[in-house]
Design a protein around this motif. Structure first.
Motif: not given
Length: 312
Positions: A160-164, A171-172, A187-190, A194-199
């Motif tokens: 979870q450290i890595g995901q955060t 970039p927001f 909601p943060l990814l929205e 940037a492209d959030t595919f890997w997220n």
């Protein structure tokens, strides 16, 4: 996705605005009262469960050891989101700093993942108690119980450290408006430019490992438990065996039911409000019902609670 002229990145000092109930601004006072009452119920109910399982010698068994840790976890889980929500209702201000949002997200996903693993450990305890009762004392030793609880906490920390870190290095865009009551991954990814595919790959991998696999283990455990219960010849014996599992099964249903819908269903523009209300269910409502479910369905907990109150 390249940033346009009108788009700006968030800096650590800019933060976000949690919209929450902003579409019902006239209800801020009522919301504050309701959620304050819920928070006090969570603290009182889970605190009592933790206390009686600690001080009452009749509850010094693996099942209640897990329940005590689960109740403490529920207090921590709601404390990540509810105090900030209450402050927002009271001050009519949903602003949260960039660092505050990152901290809230980290502890939210950390405690949520830990809860999934702890529920699986509790299911294993019930499986051994009902399906292998002669080996229960030997199998569910104090050392194993401690390792299961510690493992539920420790194993999720680096993940979870890595995901955060991955989410908050995105970039927001210029919009600071987070359509939620608290900082959560979808909601943060929205809001990202940037492209959030890997997220999303990381998010669904974590969901697979820390949500779907523990839930599958719980389901398999209860299939075997139900089979074992149905083989018990006496009605009273079947009722007693099932009553020791029904409380845990109720909490599992509440938590996983709402969390699964939020994280696994296809998101759309119209799903934002539904998602945030369902999120309240697994982050706030389930911790509130946890002590009620265990105290109403568990005779030993009710007796221990009466003993504690009489002493006081």
């Amino acid at each position: 996705m390249p940033q346009g002229k009108g788009l700006e990145n968030h800096t650590a000092g800019s933060g976000f605005i949690l919209l929450g109930f902003s579409d019902h601004s006239s209800l801020q006072g009522l919301c504050f009262t309701v959620f304050l009452a819920i928070y006090l119920m969570v603290l009182t109910g889970n605190g009592l469960i933790a206390l009686i399982t600690m001080v009452d010698s009749s509850l010094h068994s693996p099942m209640y050891f897990f329940l005590r840790n689960f109740s403490i976890l529920e207090i921590c889980y709601t404390s990540v989101t509810l105090p900030k929500m209450l402050l927002g209702f009271l001050m009519a201000d949903g602003r949260i700093s960039f660092l505050g949002c990152a901290t809230q997200l980290y502890f939210l996903v950390l405690l949520g993942s830990t809860e999934c693993l702890l529920l699986a450990a509790m299911a294993y305890d019930r499986y051994v108690a009902i399906c292998e009762p002669l080996h229960y004392t030997l199998t569910m030793s104090r050392g194993l119980c401690i390792r299961l609880v510690m493992g539920s906490w420790v194993v999720v920390v680096p993940v979870q450290i890595g995901q955060t870190y991955q989410v908050f290095t995105l970039p927001f865009c210029a919009s600071h408006d987070l359509h939620h009551f608290f900082c959560d991954v979808p909601p943060l990814l929205e809001l990202s430019c940037a492209d959030t595919f890997w997220n999303k790959v990381v998010l669904y991998t974590i969901i697979l490992v820390f949500v779907i696999l523990p839930f599958s283990f719980i389901i398999l455990s209860y299939i075997n438990i139900i089979r074992a219960i149905l083989k018990i010849p006496s009605v009273l014996g079947r009722h007693k065996a099932f009553s020791t599992c029904s409380s845990h099964l109720g909490v599992v249903t509440l938590f996983y039911g709402s969390a699964t819908v939020v994280y696994l269903k296809r998101r759309s523009r119209d799903s934002g409000n539904i998602d945030k209300y369902l999120a309240l269910f697994y982050t706030i409502v389930t911790p509130m019902f946890n002590p009620l479910i265990y105290s109403l369905r568990n005779k030993e907990v009710r007796i221990a609670l009466k003993r504690l109150l009489w002493k006081k």
